[in-house]
Design a protein around this motif. Structure first.
Motif, PDB file in Angstrom:
ATOM      1  N   ASN A   4       0.822  -1.232   0.000  1.00  0.00           N
ATOM      2  CA  ASN A   4       0.000   0.000   0.000  1.00  0.00           C
ATOM      3  C   ASN A   4       0.847   1.268   0.000  1.00  0.00           C
ATOM      4  OD1 ASN A   4      -2.701  -0.520  -0.319  1.00  0.00           O
ATOM      5  ND2 ASN A   4      -2.955  -1.137   1.821  1.00  0.00           N
ATOM      6  N   LEU A   5       2.018   1.190  -0.642  1.00  0.00           N
ATOM      7  CA  LEU A   5       2.946   2.321  -0.634  1.00  0.00           C
ATOM      8  C   LEU A   5       2.388   3.556  -1.329  1.00  0.00           C
ATOM      9  CD1 LEU A   5       6.411   0.653  -1.363  1.00  0.00           C
ATOM     10  CD2 LEU A   5       5.696   1.809   0.729  1.00  0.00           C
ATOM     11  N   LEU A   6       1.432   3.338  -2.247  1.00  0.00           N
ATOM     12  CA  LEU A   6       0.926   4.472  -3.031  1.00  0.00           C
ATOM     13  C   LEU A   6      -0.558   4.716  -2.779  1.00  0.00           C
ATOM     14  CD1 LEU A   6       2.818   3.720  -6.376  1.00  0.00           C
ATOM     15  CD2 LEU A   6       3.548   5.130  -4.456  1.00  0.00           C
ATOM     16  N   GLU A  40      -0.209  -1.247  -5.589  1.00  0.00           N
ATOM     17  CA  GLU A  40       0.187  -0.493  -4.391  1.00  0.00           C
ATOM     18  C   GLU A  40      -0.826   0.579  -4.003  1.00  0.00           C
ATOM     19  OE1 GLU A  40       2.511  -1.164  -2.307  1.00  0.00           O
ATOM     20  OE2 GLU A  40       3.418  -2.786  -3.451  1.00  0.00           O
ATOM     21  N   GLY A  41      -1.979   0.591  -4.679  1.00  0.00           N
ATOM     22  CA  GLY A  41      -3.071   1.482  -4.267  1.00  0.00           C
ATOM     23  C   GLY A  41      -3.121   2.817  -4.973  1.00  0.00           C
ATOM     24  N   GLY A  42      -2.231   3.060  -5.944  1.00  0.00           N
ATOM     25  CA  GLY A  42      -2.239   4.332  -6.662  1.00  0.00           C
ATOM     26  C   GLY A  42      -3.312   4.347  -7.747  1.00  0.00           C
ATOM     27  N   SER A  43      -3.844   5.534  -8.049  1.00  0.00           N
ATOM     28  CA  SER A  43      -4.767   5.650  -9.178  1.00  0.00           C
ATOM     29  C   SER A  43      -4.140   6.599 -10.194  1.00  0.00           C
ATOM     30  CB  SER A  43      -6.146   6.129  -8.733  1.00  0.00           C
ATOM     31  OG  SER A  43      -6.018   7.283  -7.955  1.00  0.00           O
ATOM     32  N   PHE A  44      -4.441   6.367 -11.474  1.00  0.00           N
ATOM     33  CA  PHE A  44      -3.712   7.116 -12.503  1.00  0.00           C
ATOM     34  C   PHE A  44      -4.477   7.147 -13.814  1.00  0.00           C
ATOM     35  CE2 PHE A  44      -2.181   2.772 -11.965  1.00  0.00           C
ATOM     36  CZ  PHE A  44      -2.430   2.214 -13.207  1.00  0.00           C
ATOM     37  N   VAL A  45      -3.998   8.073 -14.664  1.00  0.00           N
ATOM     38  CA  VAL A  45      -4.433   8.150 -16.057  1.00  0.00           C
ATOM     39  C   VAL A  45      -3.307   7.553 -16.896  1.00  0.00           C
ATOM     40  CG1 VAL A  45      -4.639   9.833 -17.935  1.00  0.00           C
ATOM     41  CG2 VAL A  45      -6.035  10.089 -15.872  1.00  0.00           C
ATOM     42  N   LEU A  46      -3.675   6.759 -17.899  1.00  0.00           N
ATOM     43  CA  LEU A  46      -2.701   6.222 -18.850  1.00  0.00           C
ATOM     44  C   LEU A  46      -2.719   7.101 -20.090  1.00  0.00           C
ATOM     45  CD1 LEU A  46      -3.729   2.467 -18.620  1.00  0.00           C
ATOM     46  CD2 LEU A  46      -1.504   3.395 -17.907  1.00  0.00           C
ATOM     47  N   THR A  47      -1.517   7.365 -20.641  1.00  0.00           N
ATOM     48  CA  THR A  47      -1.489   8.163 -21.864  1.00  0.00           C
ATOM     49  C   THR A  47      -0.430   7.655 -22.821  1.00  0.00           C
ATOM     50  OG1 THR A  47      -1.308  10.405 -22.767  1.00  0.00           O
ATOM     51  CG2 THR A  47       0.107   9.892 -20.884  1.00  0.00           C
ATOM     52  N   ASN A  48      -0.677   7.911 -24.094  1.00  0.00           N
ATOM     53  CA  ASN A  48       0.294   7.576 -25.134  1.00  0.00           C
ATOM     54  C   ASN A  48      -0.030   8.432 -26.348  1.00  0.00           C
ATOM     55  OD1 ASN A  48       2.327   6.217 -26.661  1.00  0.00           O
ATOM     56  ND2 ASN A  48       1.928   4.343 -25.519  1.00  0.00           N
ATOM     57  N   ALA A  49       0.854   8.401 -27.337  1.00  0.00           N
ATOM     58  CA  ALA A  49       0.606   9.160 -28.565  1.00  0.00           C
ATOM     59  C   ALA A  49      -0.633   8.588 -29.252  1.00  0.00           C
ATOM     60  CB  ALA A  49       1.821   9.053 -29.474  1.00  0.00           C
TER      61      ALA A  49
END
Ligand SMILES: NC(=O)c1ccc[n+]([C@@H]2O[C@H](COP(=O)([O-])OP(=O)(O)OC[C@H]3O[C@@H](n4cnc5c(N)ncnc54)[C@H](O)[C@@H]3O)[C@@H](O)[C@H]2O)c1
Length: 294
Positions: A28-30, A57-66
């Protein structure tokens, strides 16, 4: 990450053996942290493995690419698995980056704690142009994608005040920035520039906003970008035999990146951190000596 745990313990009082017990290696580091992950193309990508670990690890995020990479459609599977939203952005376009940051912070519900720049591409390498015969339009394009994009990203994050205090930005690099690997071509120069940007921008981001900026110098790794380098397999095997701990895999790199995104490394900034099983500090290994003694 799940591993197989095997333990044998014995003393006068007790003998107990646990075999094939699946253990959860998440800490759970994030937990509660938000971020953006650039550069997941397919399941071999370092960014793909990182997204999986950050999620664990519990982080939430947006994924992006070209946008062109997104047309391949593979990223949808990762987005589903990690509950992430995909927002396209060409990392060479400040307009795209500003838009991405605005949409990502709105979607995630606040400022960012971590950002991964996992982007690289050389047109000279792709077109088979030798380092002594560069096409400078290709050179400029590759530099823009692989190196200047990191400055553009940091500047967009900085100007939009998009990072939380003690946030962490990481970019991926390779040791050809310090030592010559002939077939790495103009990517060596791009990586030297990228590492310099981490130091220079890291100063201002640290001073003004308590945000960390580092690069991870990763072992050769079997990915789409990695395989583009001529003689990659020989390169990979040589590094494996040179490194006391063996090459670091993409999954190992994901683990290391998680530590740099976590609160456990809050005073680490402006560093180029070698993550290569010891390769960078090894002059020669016994395996290489043996090979040339045959
Ligand atoms: N594979 C290796 O041996 C190795 C070793 C050390 C460092 N690295 C670095 O790791 C990073 C990730 O590479 P990888 O090995 O996972 O390969 P990869 O090919 O999976 O990832 C490269 C990514 O860059 C993205 N990209 C290219 N142009 C872009 C643009 N204009 N805007 C946004 N994204 C763009 C690609 O779509 C792709 O997702 C790169 O910086 C690479 O140089 C790789």
């Amino acid at each position: 990450m799940r591993g197989v745990f095997s333990l044998a313990y014995s003393n006068e009082l007790a003998i107990f053996v646990l075999n094939n017990v699946s253990i959860d290696m998440s800490y759970n580091l994030l937990k509660g942290k938000r971020g953006i992950i650039f550069g997941a193309l397919d399941e071999n990508s370092i960014a793909w493995k990182t997204a999986e670990r950050v999620h664990e690890e519990g982080g939430s995020f947006v994924l992006t690419n070209a946008p062109i990479a997104l047309r391949m459609g593979q990223l949808n599977a990762l987005a589903e698995k990690t509950g992430a939203k995909i927002i396209p952005a060409d990392a060479t376009s400040s307009e795209d980056l500003n838009q991405l940051i605005e949409e990502a912070t709105a979607h995630l519900g606040g400022k960012l704690d971590f950002v991964l720049h996992s982007i690289g591409m050389s047109v000279n390498v792709r077109k088979g142009r030798h380092y002594t015969d560069e096409n400078y339009d290709f050179t400029t394009k590759g530099w823009d994608v692989s190196a200047l994009s990191f400055h553009k990203l940091l500047q967009s994050l900085y100007k939009n005040d998009a990072m939380n205090e003690w946030g962490s930005v990481v970019a991926l690099t390779y040791m050809a920035a310090q030592r010559t690997f002939p077939d790495y071509n103009d990517m060596a120069d791009n990586k030297a520039y990228l590492e310099s940007v981490a130091r220079s921008f890291g100063y201002f981001f640290g001073k003004e906003k308590n945000v960390r900026v580092n690069t991870i110098s990763q072992s050769p790794t079997v990915t789409t970008a990695g395989k583009g380098v001529k003689g990659f397999d020989a390169f990979l095997n040589f590094a494996e035999k040179m490194s006391p701990l063996g090459n670091a895999s993409a999954a190992d790199c994901a683990d290391y990146t998680v530590t740099l995104f976590s609160d456990l490394t809050r005073k680490v900034t402006m560093q180029n951190l070698f993550h290569d099983g010891g390769f960078s500090n090894t002059g020669v290994s016994q395996e290489i000596v043996d090979h040339f003694s045959e």
